[in-house]
Write a protein that holds these residues in place. Structure first.
Motif, PDB file in Angstrom:
ATOM      1  N   MET A 103       0.829  -1.201   0.000  1.00 43.88           N
ATOM      2  CA  MET A 103       0.000   0.000   0.000  1.00 43.88           C
ATOM      3  C   MET A 103       0.867   1.255   0.000  1.00 43.88           C
ATOM      4  SD  MET A 103      -2.507   1.403   2.999  1.00 43.88           S
ATOM      5  CE  MET A 103      -1.091   2.147   3.823  1.00 43.88           C
ATOM      6  N   TRP A 104       1.894   1.253   0.870  1.00 44.85           N
ATOM      7  CA  TRP A 104       2.793   2.409   0.946  1.00 44.85           C
ATOM      8  C   TRP A 104       3.535   2.624  -0.371  1.00 44.85           C
ATOM      9  CZ3 TRP A 104       8.260   2.710   0.866  1.00 44.85           C
ATOM     10  CH2 TRP A 104       8.771   3.972   1.198  1.00 44.85           C
ATOM     11  N   LEU A 105       4.029   1.547  -0.970  1.00 46.22           N
ATOM     12  CA  LEU A 105       4.741   1.660  -2.245  1.00 46.22           C
ATOM     13  C   LEU A 105       3.843   2.221  -3.335  1.00 46.22           C
ATOM     14  CD1 LEU A 105       6.797  -1.686  -2.444  1.00 46.22           C
ATOM     15  CD2 LEU A 105       7.695   0.612  -2.079  1.00 46.22           C
ATOM     16  N   ILE A 106       2.643   1.675  -3.462  1.00 53.34           N
ATOM     17  CA  ILE A 106       1.739   2.087  -4.537  1.00 53.34           C
ATOM     18  C   ILE A 106       1.400   3.567  -4.432  1.00 53.34           C
ATOM     19  CG2 ILE A 106      -0.604   1.820  -5.465  1.00 53.34           C
ATOM     20  CD1 ILE A 106      -0.352  -1.184  -4.695  1.00 53.34           C
ATOM     21  N   HIS A 107       0.945   3.993  -3.256  1.00 58.69           N
ATOM     22  CA  HIS A 107       0.535   5.389  -3.102  1.00 58.69           C
ATOM     23  C   HIS A 107       1.732   6.337  -3.134  1.00 58.69           C
ATOM     24  CE1 HIS A 107      -3.557   4.227  -2.586  1.00 58.69           C
ATOM     25  NE2 HIS A 107      -3.330   3.540  -1.472  1.00 58.69           N
ATOM     26  N   THR A 108       2.893   5.873  -2.676  1.00 61.09           N
ATOM     27  CA  THR A 108       4.100   6.702  -2.757  1.00 61.09           C
ATOM     28  C   THR A 108       4.499   6.920  -4.205  1.00 61.09           C
ATOM     29  OG1 THR A 108       4.933   5.996  -0.592  1.00 61.09           O
ATOM     30  CG2 THR A 108       6.546   6.863  -2.154  1.00 61.09           C
ATOM     31  N   PHE A 109       4.527   5.857  -5.003  1.00 59.24           N
ATOM     32  CA  PHE A 109       4.916   6.006  -6.413  1.00 59.24           C
ATOM     33  C   PHE A 109       3.894   6.821  -7.194  1.00 59.24           C
ATOM     34  CE2 PHE A 109       7.412   1.923  -5.716  1.00 59.24           C
ATOM     35  CZ  PHE A 109       8.627   2.583  -5.645  1.00 59.24           C
ATOM     36  N   GLN A 110       2.615   6.707  -6.837  1.00 61.97           N
ATOM     37  CA  GLN A 110       1.610   7.550  -7.479  1.00 61.97           C
ATOM     38  C   GLN A 110       1.859   9.020  -7.141  1.00 61.97           C
ATOM     39  OE1 GLN A 110      -1.961   5.718  -5.967  1.00 61.97           O
ATOM     40  NE2 GLN A 110      -2.208   4.395  -7.758  1.00 61.97           N
ATOM     41  N   GLY A 111       2.225   9.281  -5.876  1.00 60.40           N
ATOM     42  CA  GLY A 111       2.546  10.651  -5.475  1.00 60.40           C
ATOM     43  C   GLY A 111       3.792  11.170  -6.172  1.00 60.40           C
ATOM     44  N   ILE A 112       4.803  10.309  -6.322  1.00 62.20           N
ATOM     45  CA  ILE A 112       6.029  10.709  -7.027  1.00 62.20           C
ATOM     46  C   ILE A 112       5.711  11.037  -8.481  1.00 62.20           C
ATOM     47  CG2 ILE A 112       8.278   9.904  -7.861  1.00 62.20           C
ATOM     48  CD1 ILE A 112       8.481   8.229  -5.284  1.00 62.20           C
ATOM     49  N   GLU A 113       4.886  10.207  -9.111  1.00 63.96           N
ATOM     50  CA  GLU A 113       4.531  10.460 -10.512  1.00 63.96           C
ATOM     51  C   GLU A 113       3.850  11.806 -10.671  1.00 63.96           C
ATOM     52  OE1 GLU A 113       2.745   8.235 -14.418  1.00 63.96           O
ATOM     53  OE2 GLU A 113       3.415   7.141 -12.654  1.00 63.96           O
ATOM     54  N   SER A 114       2.934  12.131  -9.766  1.00 59.53           N
ATOM     55  CA  SER A 114       2.271  13.427  -9.811  1.00 59.53           C
ATOM     56  C   SER A 114       3.280  14.563  -9.639  1.00 59.53           C
ATOM     57  CB  SER A 114       1.210  13.499  -8.705  1.00 59.53           C
ATOM     58  OG  SER A 114       0.555  14.752  -8.720  1.00 59.53           O
ATOM     59  N   GLY A 115       4.220  14.397  -8.718  1.00 59.55           N
ATOM     60  CA  GLY A 115       5.237  15.420  -8.496  1.00 59.55           C
ATOM     61  C   GLY A 115       6.156  15.604  -9.691  1.00 59.55           C
ATOM     62  N   VAL A 116       6.524  14.502 -10.355  1.00 57.77           N
ATOM     63  CA  VAL A 116       7.384  14.589 -11.543  1.00 57.77           C
ATOM     64  C   VAL A 116       6.640  15.290 -12.682  1.00 57.77           C
ATOM     65  CG1 VAL A 116       8.590  13.259 -13.319  1.00 57.77           C
ATOM     66  CG2 VAL A 116       8.766  12.577 -10.925  1.00 57.77           C
ATOM     67  N   LEU A 117       5.344  15.019 -12.839  1.00 55.55           N
ATOM     68  CA  LEU A 117       4.558  15.701 -13.869  1.00 55.55           C
ATOM     69  C   LEU A 117       4.508  17.198 -13.604  1.00 55.55           C
ATOM     70  CD1 LEU A 117       1.574  13.211 -14.367  1.00 55.55           C
ATOM     71  CD2 LEU A 117       3.474  13.627 -15.920  1.00 55.55           C
ATOM     72  N   LEU A 118       4.417  17.585 -12.326  1.00 55.79           N
ATOM     73  CA  LEU A 118       4.460  19.007 -11.970  1.00 55.79           C
ATOM     74  C   LEU A 118       5.818  19.602 -12.310  1.00 55.79           C
ATOM     75  CD1 LEU A 118       3.495  21.616 -10.636  1.00 55.79           C
ATOM     76  CD2 LEU A 118       4.095  20.625  -8.411  1.00 55.79           C
ATOM     77  N   ALA A 119       6.889  18.889 -11.986  1.00 59.89           N
ATOM     78  CA  ALA A 119       8.240  19.371 -12.292  1.00 59.89           C
ATOM     79  C   ALA A 119       8.422  19.549 -13.797  1.00 59.89           C
ATOM     80  CB  ALA A 119       9.277  18.394 -11.744  1.00 59.89           C
ATOM     81  N   MET A 120       7.882  18.626 -14.589  1.00 60.73           N
ATOM     82  CA  MET A 120       7.979  18.729 -16.045  1.00 60.73           C
ATOM     83  C   MET A 120       7.202  19.939 -16.559  1.00 60.73           C
ATOM     84  SD  MET A 120       7.592  14.662 -16.948  1.00 60.73           S
ATOM     85  CE  MET A 120       8.044  14.705 -18.676  1.00 60.73           C
ATOM     86  N   ALA A 121       6.051  20.217 -15.945  1.00 52.62           N
ATOM     87  CA  ALA A 121       5.260  21.391 -16.345  1.00 52.62           C
ATOM     88  C   ALA A 121       6.011  22.684 -16.023  1.00 52.62           C
ATOM     89  CB  ALA A 121       3.902  21.374 -15.638  1.00 52.62           C
ATOM     90  N   LEU A 122       6.635  22.747 -14.857  1.00 54.11           N
ATOM     91  CA  LEU A 122       7.401  23.937 -14.485  1.00 54.11           C
ATOM     92  C   LEU A 122       8.615  24.109 -15.404  1.00 54.11           C
ATOM     93  CD1 LEU A 122       7.277  23.666 -10.579  1.00 54.11           C
ATOM     94  CD2 LEU A 122       5.912  25.135 -12.066  1.00 54.11           C
ATOM     95  N   ASP A 123       9.235  22.996 -15.795  1.00 64.02           N
ATOM     96  CA  ASP A 123      10.359  23.047 -16.728  1.00 64.02           C
ATOM     97  C   ASP A 123       9.916  23.631 -18.069  1.00 64.02           C
ATOM     98  OD1 ASP A 123      13.032  22.185 -17.897  1.00 64.02           O
ATOM     99  OD2 ASP A 123      11.662  20.951 -19.077  1.00 64.02           O
ATOM    100  N   ARG A 124       8.766  23.180 -18.575  1.00 65.38           N
ATOM    101  CA  ARG A 124       8.253  23.719 -19.840  1.00 65.38           C
ATOM    102  C   ARG A 124       7.851  25.189 -19.689  1.00 65.38           C
ATOM    103  NH1 ARG A 124      10.432  22.436 -23.522  1.00 65.38           N
ATOM    104  NH2 ARG A 124      11.903  21.982 -21.864  1.00 65.38           N
ATOM    105  N   TYR A 125       7.319  25.544 -18.526  1.00 67.29           N
ATOM    106  CA  TYR A 125       6.920  26.940 -18.267  1.00 67.29           C
ATOM    107  C   TYR A 125       8.125  27.878 -18.368  1.00 67.29           C
ATOM    108  CZ  TYR A 125       5.875  31.045 -15.394  1.00 67.29           C
ATOM    109  OH  TYR A 125       5.749  32.330 -14.925  1.00 67.29           O
ATOM    110  N   VAL A 126       9.218  27.511 -17.704  1.00 64.55           N
ATOM    111  CA  VAL A 126      10.421  28.350 -17.742  1.00 64.55           C
ATOM    112  C   VAL A 126      11.034  28.342 -19.141  1.00 64.55           C
ATOM    113  CG1 VAL A 126      12.747  28.681 -16.802  1.00 64.55           C
ATOM    114  CG2 VAL A 126      10.883  27.999 -15.287  1.00 64.55           C
ATOM    115  N   ALA A 127      11.059  27.166 -19.795  1.00 60.93           N
ATOM    116  CA  ALA A 127      11.674  27.052 -21.120  1.00 60.93           C
ATOM    117  C   ALA A 127      10.950  27.887 -22.163  1.00 60.93           C
ATOM    118  CB  ALA A 127      11.703  25.586 -21.549  1.00 60.93           C
ATOM    119  N   ILE A 128       9.630  27.998 -22.053  1.00 62.50           N
ATOM    120  CA  ILE A 128       8.845  28.729 -23.061  1.00 62.50           C
ATOM    121  C   ILE A 128       8.635  30.193 -22.679  1.00 62.50           C
ATOM    122  CG2 ILE A 128       6.546  28.866 -24.130  1.00 62.50           C
ATOM    123  CD1 ILE A 128       6.484  25.802 -24.056  1.00 62.50           C
ATOM    124  N   CYS A 129       8.360  30.447 -21.407  1.00 61.91           N
ATOM    125  CA  CYS A 129       8.067  31.819 -20.985  1.00 61.91           C
ATOM    126  C   CYS A 129       9.339  32.629 -20.693  1.00 61.91           C
ATOM    127  CB  CYS A 129       7.163  31.805 -19.757  1.00 61.91           C
ATOM    128  SG  CYS A 129       5.566  31.007 -20.051  1.00 61.91           S
TER     129      CYS A 129
END
Length: 312
Positions: A103-129
């Motif tokens: 249970m801990w692994l599954i929900h932790t990795f789901q949380g990490i995936e969400s955080g990485v998607l946010l990091a990728m969005a911020l990377d694109r934001y800085v790269a374009i803006c």
């Protein structure tokens, strides 16, 4: 499968049912699930190999993509082996502590995936803006720190769920989990006593991670779209937007499945249980399966390197 009306004190073993209502066809459902798992493993492994071996891809966008691929491999592997054991080999029993760890692994990795998607969005934001500042802002040191922060945030937010279950609950209605893997609320529902604190904390984690990340991703892309549409040249607009298409597809498939599964589970009391379980399983397995396919098709640099691998 045996259940009992007598309360069980601190069970040492729990039993997974798989998908309640579809037990007769679970062996067949295991085939597409296994296929998705194998494609996810192969696809994400190829992505990691290409990003690691190709020096030109050692940029923040591709490093974050590598993090996403590694997370997808870990998430799929924390679910599928046991699920296939239930579906194909009639091995539903799982140690209580192992169940909590899964249970801990599954929900932790789901949380990490969400955080990485946010990091990728911020990377694109800085790269374009702010393209002139991108190289100085998103250094390799910052990328490493973001990866560590995203991992620690998810692990630390999910960890209290284990403590609350382990310390608060001693008696259980049954040892049978109506799910194909050890999910937080599926375990909490087994317990005798006040489960409100566990439910509230589970909602807090979901909204803190997925809700907070999705809001920031949305705001980032609103600013990105405004900047792109204000670019004077049509070619520049197309090029800038094209770098975001794969990421947008990955975001939509992850959060749409997450929110659909969440709201169906919380408010769809009239919906058959097998639909809840199936949606929950797809939410955990479809993004790792589709992510490498989306990036392989839509990202030119990765597509070129895949062709090189196949032709060499």
């Amino acid at each position: 499968m045996l259940t009992s009306n007598i309360s069980v004190f601190m069970p040492s073993v729990l039993t997974l049912t798989g998908i309640p209502g579809l037990e007769s066809v679970q062996c067949w459902l295991g085939i597409p699930f296994c296929a998705m798992y194998l494609i996810a493993m192969i696809g994400n492994s190829v992505l990691l190999f290409i990003i690691r071996s190709e020096h030109s891809l050692h940029e923040p966008m591709y490093i974050f993509l590598g993090m996403l691929g590694a997370t997808d491999i870990a998430l799929s592997t924390s679910i599928m082996p046991k699920m296939l054991g239930v579906f194909w080999f009639h091995l539903p029993d799982i140690d209580f502590d192992c169940c909590l760890f899964q249970m801990w692994l599954i929900h932790t990795f789901q949380g990490i995936e969400s955080g990485v998607l946010l990091a990728m969005a911020l990377d694109r934001y800085v790269a374009i803006c702010y393209p002139l500042r991108h190289a100085t802002v998103f250094t390799h040191q910052l990328v490493t720190q973001i990866g560590a922060a995203v991992t620690l945030r998810a692990a630390m937010l999910v960890a209290p769920c284990l403590v609350l279950i382990k310390c608060r609950f001693q008696f259980y209605h049954t040892t049978v989990i109506s799910h194909s893997y050890c999910e937080h609320m599926a375990i909490v529902k087994l317990a005798i006593g006040n489960v409100r604190v566990n439910k509230i904390y589970g909602l807090f984690v979901a909204f803190t991670v997925a809700g907070f990340d999705f809001i920031l991703i949305t705001l980032s892309y609103i600013k990105i779209f405004i900047t792109v549409f204000n670019l004077p040249q049509k070619e520049a607009r197309f090029k800038a937007f094209n770098t975001c298409i794969a990421h947008i597809c990955v975001i939509l498939q992850f959060y749409l499945l997450a929110f659909f599964s969440f709201f169906t589970h919380r408010f769809g009391s009239h919906i058959p249980p097998w639909i809840h379980i199936l949606l929950s399983s797809l939410y955990s397995l479809v993004p790792p399966f589709l992510n490498p396919i989306v990036y392989g098709i839509k990202t030119k640099q990765i597509r070129i390197n895949v062709v090189k691998m196949c032709c060499s």
